[in-house]
Every structure is written in structure tokens, then in C-alpha cells.
Design an enzyme around this catalytic site. Structure first.
Site: not given
Length: 476
Positions: A72, A325
């Protein structure tokens, strides 16, 4: 009952050899890598060794590898770091519609800073057409980001062709290769990428560490201010044990990748062929052959994701419905939606992703449990979009009864799911909710009273609670 873990796309178990490599750096090799004494120099050398190990895995130069906290951060650093550093050249960015949210949300942030973002479509197999890239490239395009392989459906993209188009146009290409590095061969020069994101815990390394490959000569600005670590690109004292573990995992992956891939692909194909024979309503998501070795993504058609996952989990089988996620989202996957899969079907998705330690015996057990699950279909349902349409009146002469299944959800999710559906309902419509969380009995009634809705009935059926709630007022 032994558990079966088939969620390796979410994370992989750490290889014991990786943990062994990390142990000394939790104890006696504790030095700060920026220190100039021998204790610090020892840890600095360990970091540079890991950098070389990782660079070898992707066929890059060590000085082109920058350590981050994960995929990320690497995606954020690539998009924002490059866009802000090169905005004088242009403000147009291209991303695909099936990117990880780390890319999509970064692109949305850049949009707020005056950048234009073009979203590339995909076909029904989740593939980007490179000619679509060629079509939307402009003179002011500065960056293209297309993931190497999708984390949900497993389709592998033709990044080399996208790279060729980007190079001809003089545009920098970034790829999110979190799912591919350590799983299939990745060589930055063959792919033609200028930046590449990866994460250690996807190839049996530790969590909390990743990296961004940045081709020499590509200018990006740091997202963190402070020290001069990572040659000034990523401030903060390095996470030495994790970086060392990532290097060890990279070296092991480079040695064992071919054998792992052959074994995992065999399991994938065995499950795919068998599962598609269980019911005519089951469909495979993504490309049948151009996909990650261990990825099996299907829409069951009859049974919604949380029902199949709950049933599998009760039998010790750990799977998922897509990206970890976004696993708590109450709407269809943006990936499946972009592929043109109807919302009702997308809500039945099941993803099983194999790893190096899975076996054919485990595949047989998974098939047996899925066969049992398919014998019991859920109550008919219709996915109700929560997108508001101001052109439609709130009042409606035709009253509707809408069913929502909140079984397997726990506080506060039944209330949140009810509220989400309620927002799209008209005055006079009735929502029937089925839940099995004991707390839901009081939670939903209290919510209805607080928001001014009418509770028509509350009935118990064994461990399940059935609510009928009429919408009598708009929730502000």
C-alpha cells in the site's frame, strides 16, 4: 479437525527459514543502521544484503529498490511521489478499473489536487486491452498504472505490451506486482516498467514490509519527511528484522518458485475442473489460463458469499470472497462489477487461493464440503444498490418487500447492513431481515425506534431471528 488454509492471496504463512534469518535482529543485532559504529554497520550490511536479494528476484539493480512498510505504501509513493514531482510535465494519469484501492484511492487523491484521471475498462475476463491504453494516452499524460495480476480473480495482464505503448508515448509505467513477485517470474526490464510495488507477506515473508522498484533516472518525491533513510526517499529508522526477512524470502522464492508454481497450478486446475461440475450455475471468474498459479475465483450463483464462507469456516476451511482489505464491505466487488458481472451474481463470489503446503487431499475435502453446501440454497434475494437517485420520488404507490440476509454478521454489521438497504427504500416498503447474532434482536429494534421506523414483527426460528420493519420516514 485440521484446518485448511486457502487464502494465500490475502497473506502467506512465514517460512520458518525466514524467521530464523530474522531472529538475530530482534536480539543481539539490534543496532540502528544509520549509526557509524560496528553495531550499526552490521545492521546496515544486513539491509544491503536484503536489497540485493530482492533486486535479484525482479532482475533489478540493488540501488533501484526502496524499502517501504508494504504494498500500500509502495503504491502511494509511486503514484503521488511521481505525480507531484512531475506535475510541470502534465497532470493526466491513467489507471485500470480493477486496481487495488491503494492505487485507485491514490488516484482519487491526486484528482483533488487538480490531476485528471482516466479509468481503463476491462473485458469479462478482467483483462486490460493495451489498445485502450494507446487510445487514452495524451500529450499531458505523465503516468500509467496497471496491476500485473489481479488479487481477486487472478488474471495476469500483458504488462509488456502496455510497457511498449508507454515507452513509445514517453510515459512512465507503474505496476502493482504484489500478487506476482515471488509467485511467477518477474523481470522489470522484460515487463518494461519504470516502477513496481511488492510486498513480503505475499511470498512467505513477514508482514509490515514491502518495496518499490524505481528505475534509475525516474524522479519521485518522498511522502515522509525526516531522515535520509532509503537515500532520502523514505524517512524513518528501517525495520531491520522485517527487511532481512524479506530478503531471505526473496532468495528462497527465486530458488523454489518453479517447483512451487507447478505444484500450486496443479491444485488450482484440479479444484477448478471439479468445482465447475458441481452445479451448472457455478462460473469461473477471470481468465482460465492466464491467471495466477493458485487462484480459483468462482461465483456460486445460488449461495451468497458470507453463507458459503461461514459454512466452510465451520468445517475448518479458510477461504475468502476477495480482497482482505475490503472483506467487510456490503456491496459487490469493484473488480467483478468492472468485469460486467451482475450484482446479484457478484455477491456469491468465493475465492480459494492455494499455497506451497496445500495438498490434493485438501482439494478433495474442499470439494466435498462445497458439494454439501450447494445442496442448501439460500432464500431468494435481490441486491439493492445504495446509490441515491434524486430524480425518483421518495413516495411510491407500489410497496415492496425486500429481503436481506444478515446471518453470519455480528454487531454492529446487521444494523449497518439494514441501514444501507433502508437508504434505498421508499416510504411504505418493508424490509425482512434474517440474523443469527443474539445481539441483533435488541439492536435492530432499538435502531428502528431511534430512527422512527415501524417494527411489524420479530420471530425466532431456532437460532435465527426474523424481523419485518416498515419504512415510515426518511432517515436524516
Amino acid at each position: 479437525m485440521n484446518s485448511i488454509y486457502v487464502d494465500h492471496a490475502a497473506t502467506t504463512p512465514m517460512d520458518p527459514r525466514v524467521l530464523d534469518a530474522m531472529r538475530p535482529f530482534f536480539t543481539f543485532r539490534f543496532g540502528n543502521p544509520s549509526s557509524t559504529h560496528r553495531v550499526g554497520i552490521t545492521t546496515r550490511e544486513a539491509i544491503e544484503k536484503a536489497r540485493s536479494q530482492l533486486a535479484a528476484l525482479i532482475n533489478a539493480a540493488p540501488e533501484e529498490v526502496y524499502f517501504t512498510s508494504g504494498g500500500t505504501e509502495a503504491d502511494n509513493l509511486a503514484l503521488k511521489g511521481y505525480a507531484f514531482a512531475n506535475c510541470a510535465k502534465g497532470r493526466h494519469i491513467i489507471v485500470s478499473s480493477i486496481e487495488h484501492h491503494a492505487v485507485l484511492h491514490s488516484a482519487e487523491t491526486l484528482r483533488k489536487f487538480g490531476f485528471e484521471v482516466s479509468i481503463l475498462p476491462v473485458d469479462g475476463l478482467g483483462r486490460v486491452n493495451p489498445q485502450d491504453v494507446n487510445r487514452v494516452v495524451r500529450k499531458d499524460t505523465i503516468l500509467i498504472s496497471v496491476m500485473h495480476a489481479n488479487n481477486e480473480v487472478g488474471t495476469v495482464q500483458d504488462i509488456a505490451e502496455v510497457g511498449r505503448i508507454a515507452k513509445e508515448a514517453g510515459v512512465i509505467l507503474h505496476t502493482d506486482a504484489v500478487q506476482t513477485v515471488g509467485s511467477i517470474p518477474v523481470a522489470v526490464n522484460e515487463l518494461g516498467v519504470d516502477m513496481l510495488s511488492l510486498s513480503a507477506h505475499k511470498f512467505y515473508g513477514p508482514k509490515g514490509v514491502g518495496a518499490l522498484y524505481v528505475r534509475e533516472g525516474v524522479r519521485i518525491i518522498p511522502s515522509l519527511d525526516g531522515g535520509v533513510q532509503e537515500r532520502g526517499l523514505r524517512a524513518g529508522t528501517e525495520n531491520v528484522p522485517a527487511i532481512v526477512g524479506m530478503g531471505a524470502a526473496a532468495q528462497i522464492a527465486q530458488t523454489e518458485m518453479a517447483l512451487r508454481s507447478t505444484h500450486i497450478s496443479k491444485l488450482r486446475d484440479l479444484l477448478t475442473e471439479t468445482i465447475l461440475q458441481l452445479d451448472s450455475g457455478i462460473t469461473l471468474n477471470g481468465h482460465r489460463h492466464e491467471r495466477l498459479p493458485g487462484n480459483v475465483s468462482v461465483c456460486l450463483g445460488k449461495i451468497r458469499s458470507h453463507e458459503s464462507l461461514r459454512a466452510l469456516n465451520s468445517k475448518g476451511i479458510c477461504a475468502s470472497s476477495g480482497s482482505a482489505c475490503t472483506s467487510h464491505a456490503l456491496k459487490p466487488s469493484h473488480v467483478l462489477t468492472a468485469m460486467g458481472i451482475p450484482s446479484e451474481e457478484a455477491m456469491t463470489v468465493l475465492r480459494l487461493t492455494f499455497g506451497k503446503d496445500n495438498t490434493e487431499t485438501e482439494v478433495q475435502r474442499i470439494v466435498e464440503e462445497l458439494c454439501n453446501i450447494m445442496k442448501f440454497t439460500s432464500i431468494p434475494f435481490q441486491y439493492v444498490s445504495t446509490a441515491k437517485d434524486d430524480s425518483k420520488p421518495i413516495q411510491s404507490e407500489e410497496k415492496k418487500i425486500i429481503s436481506v440476509d444478515a446471518r453470519g454478521l455480528y454487531c454492529p454489521m446487521p444494523v449497518l447492513k439494514t441501514r444501507e438497504i433502508f437508504d434505498s427504500m421508499n416510504i411504505g416498503d418493508t424490509l425482512q431481515v434474517i440474523a443469527d447474532d443474539p445481539a441483533a434482536e435488541s439492536d435492530l429494534q432499538n435502531w428502528a425506534r431511534f430512527t422512527g421506523q415501524k417494527v411489524i414483527s420479530v420471530q425466532r426460528r431456532g437460532s435465527e431471528i426474523c424481523f419485518s420493519i416498515e419504512k415510515v420516514r426518511v432517515i436524516s
